[in-house]
Motif scaffolding. Structure first.
Motif, PDB file in Angstrom:
ATOM      1  N   GLU A  29       0.941  -1.144  -0.256  1.00 11.50           N
ATOM      2  CA  GLU A  29      -0.037  -0.140  -0.023  1.00 11.50           C
ATOM      3  C   GLU A  29       1.074   0.765  -0.304  1.00 11.50           C
ATOM      4  N   ASN A  31      -0.205   5.098   0.467  1.00 13.00           N
ATOM      5  CA  ASN A  31      -0.846   6.388   0.520  1.00 13.00           C
ATOM      6  C   ASN A  31      -0.420   7.173   0.747  1.00 13.00           C
ATOM      7  N   THR A  33      -0.870  12.488   0.521  1.00 13.17           N
ATOM      8  CA  THR A  33      -1.866  12.788   1.394  1.00 13.17           C
ATOM      9  C   THR A  33      -1.958  14.476   0.184  1.00 13.17           C
ATOM     10  N   ILE A  49      -6.599  11.901   0.691  1.00 12.20           N
ATOM     11  CA  ILE A  49      -5.640  10.763   0.154  1.00 12.20           C
ATOM     12  C   ILE A  49      -5.729  10.275  -0.867  1.00 12.20           C
ATOM     13  N   VAL A  51      -3.447   7.322  -3.671  1.00  7.16           N
ATOM     14  CA  VAL A  51      -3.046   5.712  -3.765  1.00  7.16           C
ATOM     15  C   VAL A  51      -2.150   5.764  -4.906  1.00  7.16           C
TER      16      VAL A  51
END
Length: 119
Positions: A29, A31, A33, A49, A51
């Protein structure tokens, strides 16, 4: 209503070839900001957020995968992953008009998501 497509061998082979480039990749993952200083009421005025696709496979393994895929498809193997610049390698799916490129693109995206978590 369920849409069904005929599965054509060359389309499946194209998807398999594209996915094979990332063999050795694990799901990771990534992610991040998003912040925006634009005034409220504008199109992109909110934070959120994002990805990203975190590629953790090393360049040597990726080149090995690319060479293997090229050999299996009768293409002269590349010496390196990069063209004239030194950024992340770019890959293309090239097919004749009317052969189902859009279907292959979508199926490739779904398979990359399923195997490696790419979005």
């Amino acid at each position: 209503m369920k849409i069904q497509f005929d599965t054509l061998d060359y389309q499946t082979e194209a998807v398999t070839s594209a996915v094979r480039v990332f063999e050795g990749q694990t799901i990771k993952e990534s992610n991040f900001t998003l912040t925006n200083d634009a005034p409220q009421g504008t199109l992109f005025a909110s934070d959120g957020i994002g990805v990203g696709n975190h590629v953790i496979i090393n360049k040597e393994q990726m080149l090995k995968n690319v060479k293997r895929t090229q050999i299996l498809n009768g293409i002269v193997p590349s010496d390196n992953l990069f063209g004239s610049n030194d950024s992340f390698p770019q890959f293309n799916i090239e097919m004749e008009t009317g052969t189902g490129k859009t279907f292959v693109y979508l199926k490739t995206i779904l398979e990359l998501n399923k195997r490696y978590g790419f979005m």
